[in-house]
Design an enzyme around this catalytic site. Structure first.
Site, mmCIF file in Angstrom:
data_model
loop_
_atom_site.group_PDB
_atom_site.id
_atom_site.type_symbol
_atom_site.label_atom_id
_atom_site.label_comp_id
_atom_site.label_asym_id
_atom_site.label_seq_id
_atom_site.Cartn_x
_atom_site.Cartn_y
_atom_site.Cartn_z
ATOM 1 N N HIS A 14 36.186 45.886 36.756
ATOM 2 C CA HIS A 14 37.187 44.947 37.262
ATOM 3 C C HIS A 14 38.496 45.056 36.487
ATOM 4 O O HIS A 14 38.515 44.967 35.257
ATOM 5 C CB HIS A 14 36.618 43.528 37.138
ATOM 6 C CG HIS A 14 37.451 42.463 37.758
ATOM 7 N ND1 HIS A 14 37.737 41.282 37.113
ATOM 8 C CD2 HIS A 14 38.053 42.376 38.974
ATOM 9 C CE1 HIS A 14 38.469 40.508 37.899
ATOM 10 N NE2 HIS A 14 38.686 41.152 39.039
ATOM 11 N N HIS A 56 48.383 41.587 38.550
ATOM 12 C CA HIS A 56 47.603 40.634 39.337
ATOM 13 C C HIS A 56 48.436 39.468 39.834
ATOM 14 O O HIS A 56 48.410 39.123 41.015
ATOM 15 C CB HIS A 56 46.432 40.112 38.504
ATOM 16 C CG HIS A 56 45.597 39.091 39.221
ATOM 17 N ND1 HIS A 56 45.910 37.732 39.221
ATOM 18 C CD2 HIS A 56 44.470 39.211 39.964
ATOM 19 C CE1 HIS A 56 45.015 37.083 39.936
ATOM 20 N NE2 HIS A 56 44.136 37.943 40.403
#
Length: 255
Positions: A14, A56
């Site tokens: 991730h 992000h």
């Protein structure tokens, strides 16, 4: 990618390396690779001048020494930011990478990728189209194509219209009653869901419809084994050190 094909590793690091390195950086990709992972997930958005880069959040504050909207700065400005000090002193000065830089590392080291297209508000379709075009160019001729995903259906639709050949995953943190129909309309090959949503019924329905199933973000070995027993196809994890052990996600579902 033909229906039924699924060339991806079962375990995915991730944001490159989970929480062991600054997320969405080349340092994270290198660390995930060093732990033995052969697939990474990372987030991509556009700069003010249309350069695809890894980040992000909609803003720069959490993971860089910049502040404000990420899409309000040009790539030349973004490239000067420190994206490592927030994590730990060892990564001080680590820069934000472009999608092109991430592609060079991943292709050179045999790392498959799940590109989560993370558009800044109001740039959903623009970002979906641009990232799809860039991904198609950067991974041209690759044995394993990048898997595109997004929480934004408008973004996925733009990617589908622009580069239909790239595989797409329907990313969600809740399951709408018509989730199967939405996957079909977007031409998705996979459901990419919050692991808390997944049970035997959902995974079975996805498989019956010809979809693979990915789960995020699974960090507990017991939950990983439970999902493996249910037939999960892909597990996205922060626990890159633990997940290097085949016992984390049983060998019969690993490749």
């Amino acid at each position: 990618m033909k229906p039924g094909d699924w060339p991806y590793p079962r375990v995915v690091a991730h944001r490159g390396a989970g929480k062991l390195a600054p997320e969405n950086t080349l340092a994270a990709l290198r660390l995930g690779h060093a732990h033995g992972h052969r697939m990474a997930e990372f987030d991509v958005k556009l700069s003010a001048d249309g350069v695809a880069f890894l980040l992000h959040d909609a803003t720069l504050d959490r993971t860089t020494d910049g502040c404000g909207r990420a899409d309000a700065q040009t790539w030349r400005e973004l490239a000067l930011l420190d994206a490592g000090t927030w994590h730990s002193p060892a990564y001080a000065g680590e820069p934000l990478p472009t999608l092109a830089a991430a592609a060079r590392f991943c292709r050179a080291n045999g790392v498959a990728v799940n590109i989560e297209i993370k558009p800044s508000p109001g740039r959903e379709r623009e970002t979906g189209a641009a990232v799809a075009i860039d991904a198609a160019r950067l991974w041209h001729g690759a044995d394993v194509p990048p898997l595109l995903s997004s929480f934004s259906e408008a973004t996925l639709a733009a990617a589908q219209e622009t580069v239909p050949a790239l595989p797409r995953a329907y990313l969600c943190d809740r399951l709408a009653p018509d989730w199967l129909e939405r996957c079909a309309a977007l031409g998705c090959v996979a459901l990419d869901a919050n692991h808390a949503l997944l049970d035997q019924r959902v995974i079975g329905a996805a498989h019956a419809a010809g979809l693979k199933v990915a789960a995020w973000t699974v960090n507990e070995p017991a939950r990983a084994r439970e999902l493996a027993a249910l037939g999960l196809d892909m597990l996205i994890t922060d626990a890159i050190d633990l997940a290097a052990d085949p016992a984390f996600f049983p060998r019969n579902l690993r490749n």
